[in-house]
Design an enzyme around this catalytic site. Structure first.
Site, PDB file in Angstrom:
ATOM      1  N   GLU A 152       8.018  43.234   8.919  1.00  0.00           N
ATOM      2  CA  GLU A 152       9.346  42.627   8.764  1.00  0.00           C
ATOM      3  C   GLU A 152       9.219  41.180   8.296  1.00  0.00           C
ATOM      4  O   GLU A 152       8.112  40.613   8.262  1.00  0.00           O
ATOM      5  CB  GLU A 152      10.110  42.662  10.096  1.00  0.00           C
ATOM      6  CG  GLU A 152       9.403  41.891  11.200  1.00  0.00           C
ATOM      7  CD  GLU A 152      10.371  41.273  12.212  1.00  0.00           C
ATOM      8  OE1 GLU A 152      11.348  40.622  11.766  1.00  0.00           O
ATOM      9  OE2 GLU A 152      10.131  41.432  13.415  1.00  0.00           O
TER      10      GLU A 152
ATOM     11  N   LYS B 235      11.526  41.288  23.382  1.00  0.00           N
ATOM     12  CA  LYS B 235      11.252  39.936  23.834  1.00  0.00           C
ATOM     13  C   LYS B 235      11.808  39.693  25.236  1.00  0.00           C
ATOM     14  O   LYS B 235      12.846  40.225  25.602  1.00  0.00           O
ATOM     15  CB  LYS B 235      11.882  38.954  22.853  1.00  0.00           C
ATOM     16  CG  LYS B 235      11.291  37.595  22.944  1.00  0.00           C
ATOM     17  CD  LYS B 235      10.529  37.274  21.710  1.00  0.00           C
ATOM     18  CE  LYS B 235       9.807  35.964  21.848  1.00  0.00           C
ATOM     19  NZ  LYS B 235       9.245  35.521  20.599  1.00  0.00           N
TER      20      LYS B 235
HETATM   21  N1  PSU Z   1      11.593  39.223  18.435  1.00  0.00           N
HETATM   22  C1  PSU Z   1      10.667  38.254  18.226  1.00  0.00           C
HETATM   23  N2  PSU Z   1      10.705  37.524  17.083  1.00  0.00           N
HETATM   24  C2  PSU Z   1      11.655  37.754  16.129  1.00  0.00           C
HETATM   25  C3  PSU Z   1      12.607  38.793  16.350  1.00  0.00           C
HETATM   26  C4  PSU Z   1      12.545  39.495  17.509  1.00  0.00           C
HETATM   27  O1  PSU Z   1       9.808  38.059  19.056  1.00  0.00           O
HETATM   28  O2  PSU Z   1      11.662  37.055  15.120  1.00  0.00           O
HETATM   29  C5  PSU Z   1      13.590  39.124  15.270  1.00  0.00           C
HETATM   30  C6  PSU Z   1      13.289  40.533  14.724  1.00  0.00           C
HETATM   31  O3  PSU Z   1      13.407  40.500  13.326  1.00  0.00           O
HETATM   32  C7  PSU Z   1      14.377  41.392  15.332  1.00  0.00           C
HETATM   33  C8  PSU Z   1      15.524  40.399  15.358  1.00  0.00           C
HETATM   34  O4  PSU Z   1      14.662  42.527  14.576  1.00  0.00           O
HETATM   35  O5  PSU Z   1      14.913  39.181  15.778  1.00  0.00           O
HETATM   36  C9  PSU Z   1      16.628  40.822  16.305  1.00  0.00           C
HETATM   37  O6  PSU Z   1      17.737  39.992  16.104  1.00  0.00           O
HETATM   38  P1  PSU Z   1      19.137  40.427  16.748  1.00  0.00           P
HETATM   39  O7  PSU Z   1      18.922  40.316  18.232  1.00  0.00           O
HETATM   40  O8  PSU Z   1      20.135  39.432  16.209  1.00  0.00           O
HETATM   41  O9  PSU Z   1      19.398  41.837  16.287  1.00  0.00           O
END
Ligand code: PSU
Ligand code: MN
Length: 306
Positions: free
Chosen positions: A28, A161
């Site tokens: 990603e 996370k």
């Molecule tokens: N977890 C991490 N680092 C990140 C992300 C998640 O440790 O950069 C990023 C990933 O790309 C994940 C996104 O898909 O955050 C999720 O964002 P949201 O909660 O807005 O869907």
């Protein structure tokens, strides 16, 4: 404004690898644009690509460049994305048409990367942590979760996370039929630490075991799956340390009224600052490790089923 006739562009070396049914691992790019600061983000992006090559597979970093959905980018493009950082759009599923139509640069989240990877014919994807159900705001559910439910890509990650509500995230995955495999573990990892104490669906010992289950998943026509890989022990943070930083970051986010797609980048940045970079070192270590594990799985899948 006119749309590109074919917004999905697969880099020639990636297309050639796929045509030969050789192993490819998708990566990603939101972690590059919005997850880590310059120049660590470039370092980790390169390290992940190298780890995949090292393990006998071809990396394909997925991103939106000038409105094109790109599968595999050059090193120059990787550097540009890392430098542009948060000025690029954070592209999850709903942002895809906007970034394409407007000819923008974007870092793709787990959800958008899965969507693109599947359309390119890539089955294995490595990242750090998926999005999930947010703590204190359980109606804030990452688009990563419904994408896992519907798009058949196997995502290797260290769980969700620690800023997220792990029990609710696992409940969501269960309700929507997403299998959670534990790489040499019986419990769901908690990103910075190896063990959340929460059960997973099936422990797997090695890449061959993952490949057998993933082939069955595909044969049954089901959606995506998670391969939960604990952080290497030497980089693991004591749960209490991470927990404290997360609590402070959550208070700050609430006090400042951070909402929507800004929540995850904000919390990641604050946790990194509060733990004085220890969490970032952990993040880099697990990203590289997950890339290696995903490559092993892609290699096992490319071998004829036994
Ligand atoms: N977890 C991490 N680092 C990140 C992300 C998640 O440790 O950069 C990023 C990933 O790309 C994940 C996104 O898909 O955050 C999720 O964002 P949201 O909660 O807005 O869907
Ligand atoms: Mn959200």
């Amino acid at each position: 404004m006119s749309l590109p006739s074919n917004p999905l562009t697969i880099a020639p070396h990636v297309a050639a690898t796929l045509a030969l049914s050789q192993p490819v691992v998708a990566l990603e790019s939101t972690v590059i644009t919005h997850g880590l600061p310059w120049p660590k983000n470039l370092e980790v992006a390169r390290t992940m690509e190298a780890a995949i090559r090292d393990s006998g597979a071809t990396p394909a970093t997925i991103a939106v460049l000038d409105g094109q959905l790109r599968v595999g980018v050059t090193d120059t493009e990787l550097e540009m994305l890392a430098q542009v950082g948060g000025q690029a759009r954070k592209v999850s599923r709903r942002d895809l048409p906007i970034a394409v139509a407007r000819g923008e640069h974007g870092g793709t989240t787990v959800a958008a990367t899965m969507w693109v990877a599947h359309r390119a014919g890539i089955q294995v994807f490595a990242t750090g942590g998926i999005g999930g159900v947010h703590r204190r705001h359980p109606w804030d559910v990452s688009a990563d979760l419904p994408e896992l439910a519907q798009t058949p890509v196997l995502v290797a990650c260290s769980g969700a996370k620690a800023i997220l509500d792990l029990p609710l995230t696992l409940e969501w995955l269960e309700t929507h039929g997403v299998p959670v495999l534990g790489w040499q573990t019986d419990t769901f990892p908690a990103f910075y630490s190896r063990d959340s104490g929460l059960p997973i669906d099936q422990r797997v010992a090695n890449a061959a075991e993952v490949a057998i289950i993933w082939r069955a998943q595909r044969a049954l026509g089901l959606g995506g799956a998670l391969l939960a890989v604990p952080i290497p022990a030497e980089y693991a943070t004591p749960p209490a340390v991470a927990e404290k930083a997360v609590a402070v970051a959550l208070d700050e986010a609430d006090a400042r009224g951070i909402r929507g797609k800004a929540v995850t980048p904000f919390l990641l940045e604050r946790v990194a600052a509060i733990t004085e970079g220890a969490s970032q070192a952990a993040n880099l270590a697990l990203l590289e490790h997950n890339a290696r594990v995903a490559a092993q799985v892609a290699v096992a899948l490319a071998h004829a089923p036994s």
